[in-house]
Design a protein around this motif. Structure first.
Motif: not given
Length: 315
Positions: A12, A93, A102, A121
């Motif tokens: 992402v 991400e 976020k 993340s």
């Protein structure tokens, strides 16, 4: 989740780090769906990746067993989040380093995926308990922090949320190993993780030595690149000490521990990196390498070429 279900990864955010992750994951044979909320950006990212993979192929530096064309065939671009997350077992991400951005991205992702999907993340400076504070099921969340540029520098710091399940750390560790990155586990979250904390210590003392007129910018960089860095590219500070005394680490500390403590107590305060005193250091650096796009890009390219050679050597 059976291993046959663990084939698709969603990335992402299609900026530099997102593209790098996509290249790393396809090099290990995973199908990668790249999502970006700016229409057309994900497709542009694939064009950029194609160029890079082809260049790497020509240079004989392509990672993994598959050809550039085979790796490209594993990539797809998406402007629709639902479609992008379909079938994924792992989501990486890579959006802006802004907490609110976020947090809301992870809220959106969670609405579209099953409970076993791992949410990871790339953040370098936000701790997991903040990044994932708005996620319902935090046990499947962690930070997988890469080092820039991830394609050549393989370290990934795995940082758990206080609620992260052990199996999530294990699955991520084995995924990173499969794609030929080098994962390290932090046992708990801490500001700066491990890499940036060690880096901050080096930056602070280097800055103080230049600021106090002990050494030049050029020479402090040589202290690292031609001195410490030569060892640290292959062995870390702990092993370096262990090998530097006849009977290992305990012996090393008996011999040198007091001297290290003496030096440490002489360290000055945390420098002001943006105050008046900083200007002369910035100017000195800019005289060596002017801070314009042309000079910086050329040096970045040189850095990447050298890192590529080093990565080859370390194999």
């Amino acid at each position: 989740m059976s291993s046959s279900d663990m084939k698709i990864i969603t990335v992402v955010g299609s900026g530099l780090i997102g593209r790098s992750w996509a290249m790393v994951f396809v090099s290990g044979g995973y199908s990668v769906k790249i999502y970006d909320n700016q229409p057309g950006q994900a497709a542009k990212a694939i064009t950029e990746i194609r160029k890079q993979l082809e260049e790497l192929g020509e240079a004989g530096m392509l990672r993994g067993e598959l050809s550039a064309a085979q790796q490209l065939a594993l990539l797809s671009s998406h402007d629709d989040l639902t479609r992008a997350l379909e079938g994924a077992f792992f989501v990486q991400e890579c959006v802006f380093e802004q907490l609110e951005v976020k947090q809301s991205v992870f809220q959106d992702i969670e609405r579209h995926v099953g409970k076993d999907v791992i949410l990871s993340s790339s953040t370098s400076c936000l701790v997991p308990s903040n990044v994932f504070s708005k996620v319902q099921n935090k046990s499947r969340c962690l930070v997988s922090h890469p080092v820039n540029p991830p394609y050549y520098v393989k370290l990934v710091e795995l940082v758990p949320h206080p609620e992260t399940a052990a199996t999530v750390m294990d699955t991520t560790h084995s995924l990173m190993t499969k794609v030929d990155q080098v994962p390290v586990r932090l046992k708990r979250e801490i500001d700066g993780f491990a890499l940036n904390r060690v880096q901050a210590a080096i930056i602070a003392e280097s800055w103080r030595l230049v600021q106090d007129g002990v050494i030049s910018v050029k020479d402090i960089d040589l202290v690292m690149s031609e001195g410490l860095g030569m060892r640290y590219a292959f062995i870390g500070p702990m092993e370096t000490m262990h090998l530097n005394a006849p009977e290992g680490l305990g012996d090393y500390m008996k011999r040198y521990g007091e001297g290290i403590q003496r030096v440490l107590t002489s360290f000055g305060p945390v420098p002001d990196f943006c105050g008046e005193g900083a200007k002369s250091i910035v100017d000195e650096m800019s005289e060596l390498i002017p801070a314009d796009k042309q000079h910086l890009s050329a040096r970045m390219e040189r850095r990447d070429q050298l890192l590529m050679g080093l990565a080859k050597l370390k194999k």
